[in-house]
Design a protein around this motif. Sequence first.
Motif, PDB file in Angstrom:
ATOM      1  N   ALA A 133      91.132   9.485  24.418  1.00  0.00           N
ATOM      2  CA  ALA A 133      90.252   8.465  25.014  1.00  0.00           C
ATOM      3  C   ALA A 133      90.131   7.253  24.091  1.00  0.00           C
ATOM      4  O   ALA A 133      90.135   6.107  24.559  1.00  0.00           O
ATOM      5  CB  ALA A 133      88.883   9.063  25.313  1.00  0.00           C
ATOM      6  N   ASN A 134      90.053   7.500  22.791  1.00  0.00           N
ATOM      7  CA  ASN A 134      89.972   6.389  21.835  1.00  0.00           C
ATOM      8  C   ASN A 134      91.262   5.576  21.803  1.00  0.00           C
ATOM      9  O   ASN A 134      91.227   4.354  21.637  1.00  0.00           O
ATOM     10  CB  ASN A 134      89.612   6.905  20.440  1.00  0.00           C
ATOM     11  CG  ASN A 134      88.162   7.334  20.371  1.00  0.00           C
ATOM     12  OD1 ASN A 134      87.312   6.857  21.115  1.00  0.00           O
ATOM     13  ND2 ASN A 134      87.879   8.269  19.475  1.00  0.00           N
ATOM     14  N   ARG A 135      92.418   6.234  21.956  1.00  0.00           N
ATOM     15  CA  ARG A 135      93.688   5.494  22.032  1.00  0.00           C
ATOM     16  C   ARG A 135      93.709   4.587  23.251  1.00  0.00           C
ATOM     17  O   ARG A 135      94.201   3.456  23.197  1.00  0.00           O
ATOM     18  CB  ARG A 135      94.870   6.463  22.041  1.00  0.00           C
ATOM     19  CG  ARG A 135      95.107   7.167  20.715  1.00  0.00           C
ATOM     20  CD  ARG A 135      96.445   7.895  20.688  1.00  0.00           C
ATOM     21  NE  ARG A 135      96.608   8.893  21.742  1.00  0.00           N
ATOM     22  CZ  ARG A 135      96.230  10.163  21.641  1.00  0.00           C
ATOM     23  NH1 ARG A 135      95.643  10.612  20.531  1.00  0.00           N
ATOM     24  NH2 ARG A 135      96.444  10.997  22.647  1.00  0.00           N
ATOM     25  N   VAL A 136      93.148   5.064  24.352  1.00  0.00           N
ATOM     26  CA  VAL A 136      93.054   4.247  25.573  1.00  0.00           C
ATOM     27  C   VAL A 136      92.191   3.019  25.307  1.00  0.00           C
ATOM     28  O   VAL A 136      92.553   1.890  25.671  1.00  0.00           O
ATOM     29  CB  VAL A 136      92.499   5.082  26.750  1.00  0.00           C
ATOM     30  CG1 VAL A 136      92.141   4.193  27.938  1.00  0.00           C
ATOM     31  CG2 VAL A 136      93.509   6.149  27.155  1.00  0.00           C
ATOM     32  N   THR A 137      91.051   3.221  24.672  1.00  0.00           N
ATOM     33  CA  THR A 137      90.170   2.095  24.368  1.00  0.00           C
ATOM     34  C   THR A 137      90.871   1.091  23.465  1.00  0.00           C
ATOM     35  O   THR A 137      90.797  -0.125  23.694  1.00  0.00           O
ATOM     36  CB  THR A 137      88.863   2.587  23.712  1.00  0.00           C
ATOM     37  OG1 THR A 137      88.185   3.432  24.651  1.00  0.00           O
ATOM     38  CG2 THR A 137      87.969   1.429  23.319  1.00  0.00           C
ATOM     39  N   GLN A 138      91.577   1.555  22.456  1.00  0.00           N
ATOM     40  CA  GLN A 138      92.298   0.646  21.559  1.00  0.00           C
ATOM     41  C   GLN A 138      93.374  -0.125  22.310  1.00  0.00           C
ATOM     42  O   GLN A 138      93.564  -1.328  22.078  1.00  0.00           O
ATOM     43  CB  GLN A 138      92.901   1.418  20.378  1.00  0.00           C
ATOM     44  CG  GLN A 138      91.864   1.934  19.406  1.00  0.00           C
ATOM     45  CD  GLN A 138      90.953   0.827  18.886  1.00  0.00           C
ATOM     46  OE1 GLN A 138      91.409  -0.206  18.406  1.00  0.00           O
ATOM     47  NE2 GLN A 138      89.648   1.023  19.019  1.00  0.00           N
TER      48      GLN A 138
END
Length: 158
Positions: A133-138
């Motif tokens: 999910a954090n990779r998506v946000t980045q």
Amino acid sequence: MTTITPFLWFDDGLEQAIERYRTVFDDVEVHHEQRLPDGDGTFGGSILVAEFSICGQRVMGMNAGPQFPHTEAFSFYVRCADQAEVDRYWDGLIADGGEESQCGWLRDPWGVSWQIIPEALERLQADPDRDAANRVTQAMLGMRKIIVAELEDAFAAE
């Protein structure tokens, strides 16, 4: 019955904005408009105030001059089913003088801010795999228009 309706102050161009929204969205309806009298100088016959809806959301608009320009502090959030909807709304709203911003935000030619957000962004950011999910946000933070395939690639990356 009490209701709450967003009210947008336009410098000028309310009628043109409504016409643009009709070309971009399938469901735009004008419920009421108040026009200036025909003999009222340069602006005679033009819309002063209009109540309209976009996809069921009622909005009031008024042509009232440049004193209070729009800012990104207020935006319309458009939840899109897929990339085709993102592309349609994005391209239609920035055409002829709109401006891209970041992270799915744009300003139409009249300065109204819109967030054009695919359902996939919300779904992937809410995934229990917090690293993915954090990779998506980045990935999203580096985009202007949101590209679903790039979000999915970021999610699947190791």
